[in-house]
Design a protein around this motif. Structure first.
Motif, short mmCIF file in Angstrom:
data_model
loop_
_atom_site.label_atom_id
_atom_site.label_comp_id
_atom_site.label_asym_id
_atom_site.label_seq_id
_atom_site.Cartn_x
_atom_site.Cartn_y
_atom_site.Cartn_z
N LYS A 11 0.84 -1.21 0.00
CA LYS A 11 0.00 0.00 0.00
C LYS A 11 0.88 1.25 0.00
O LYS A 11 0.59 2.22 -0.71
CB LYS A 11 -0.92 0.02 1.23
N ARG A 12 1.95 1.23 0.78
CA ARG A 12 2.85 2.38 0.85
C ARG A 12 3.50 2.63 -0.52
O ARG A 12 3.57 3.76 -0.98
CB ARG A 12 3.93 2.14 1.91
N LYS A 13 3.92 1.54 -1.18
CA LYS A 13 4.53 1.69 -2.51
C LYS A 13 3.52 2.21 -3.51
O LYS A 13 3.83 3.09 -4.32
CB LYS A 13 5.10 0.36 -2.99
N MET A 14 2.30 1.68 -3.47
CA MET A 14 1.26 2.16 -4.39
C MET A 14 0.98 3.64 -4.18
O MET A 14 0.86 4.40 -5.14
CB MET A 14 -0.03 1.34 -4.22
N LEU A 15 0.92 4.06 -2.92
CA LEU A 15 0.65 5.46 -2.61
C LEU A 15 1.83 6.34 -3.06
O LEU A 15 1.62 7.40 -3.66
CB LEU A 15 0.40 5.64 -1.11
N THR A 16 3.04 5.89 -2.82
CA THR A 16 4.23 6.63 -3.24
C THR A 16 4.28 6.75 -4.76
O THR A 16 4.57 7.81 -5.30
CB THR A 16 5.51 5.92 -2.72
N ASP A 17 3.98 5.65 -5.46
CA ASP A 17 3.96 5.68 -6.92
C ASP A 17 2.87 6.62 -7.44
O ASP A 17 3.08 7.35 -8.41
CB ASP A 17 3.74 4.28 -7.49
N LYS A 18 1.71 6.60 -6.79
CA LYS A 18 0.62 7.47 -7.22
C LYS A 18 1.00 8.93 -7.04
O LYS A 18 0.75 9.76 -7.94
CB LYS A 18 -0.65 7.15 -6.41
N ILE A 19 1.61 9.25 -5.92
CA ILE A 19 2.04 10.63 -5.68
C ILE A 19 3.10 11.04 -6.71
O ILE A 19 3.05 12.15 -7.26
CB ILE A 19 2.57 10.79 -4.23
N ALA A 20 4.05 10.14 -6.97
CA ALA A 20 5.10 10.44 -7.96
C ALA A 20 4.49 10.66 -9.33
O ALA A 20 4.87 11.59 -10.05
CB ALA A 20 6.12 9.30 -8.00
N LEU A 21 3.55 9.82 -9.70
CA LEU A 21 2.90 9.94 -11.00
C LEU A 21 2.11 11.25 -11.10
O LEU A 21 2.20 11.96 -12.10
CB LEU A 21 1.99 8.74 -11.25
N GLU A 22 1.37 11.56 -10.04
CA GLU A 22 0.57 12.79 -10.05
C GLU A 22 1.45 14.04 -10.09
O GLU A 22 1.02 15.07 -10.59
CB GLU A 22 -0.37 12.83 -8.85
N SER A 23 2.67 13.94 -9.58
CA SER A 23 3.54 15.11 -9.61
C SER A 23 4.21 15.29 -10.96
O SER A 23 4.52 16.41 -11.36
CB SER A 23 4.60 15.02 -8.50
#
Length: 129
Positions: A11-23
């Motif tokens: 979940k932490r990796k998915m959230l980190t990836d989502k934030i990175a993608l959105e940025s």
């Protein structure tokens, strides 16, 4: 307990990836729009580009290429980033093609100018004799 930790890590990796993608997506979209405008400008130029203009364009496009390459590296791996990664890769390929064409054009113009100057000097030398 280990399964819960694994799920938390996922979940932490998915959230980190989502934030990175959105940025990175807004930056890529802006760079892509700018690139498309430049591609349109060079697709049907009203008149041939002067050498200085072409050289400046090459420098600007090289900088844009480096920026897109940097943004491409920031796209997280996985399905969420696949679409934007593919689009960015396509844009980079288009940019590389344009840079190659511009570089060839500038090279041809420089050769033509050099040949003209050489023949002009030769003609001047013959007239001086």
């Amino acid at each position: 307990m280990a399964q819960l930790q694994d799920e938390l890590a996922n979940k932490r990796k998915m959230l980190t990836d989502k934030i990175a993608l959105e940025s990175v997506v807004p930056e890529i979209q802006l760079a892509s729009e700018t690139l498309q405008k430049r591609l349109d400008e060079f697709a049907a130029p009203a008149e041939p580009l002067p050498i200085e203009t072409a050289e400046n364009s090459i420098r600007e496009l090289e900088e844009q290429k480096r920026r897109l390459e940097s943004l491409l590296e920031r796209i997280p791996e996985g399905e969420a980033g696949d679409e934007i990664r593919n689009k960015t890769s396509w844009n980079l390929n288009s940019l590389r093609d344009l840079l190659n064409r511009l570089t060839e054009t500038v090279g041809e113009k420089v050769k033509a100018i050099a040949a003209f100057l050489a023949s002009k000097k030769e003609a001047e030398n013959q007239l001086a004799q």
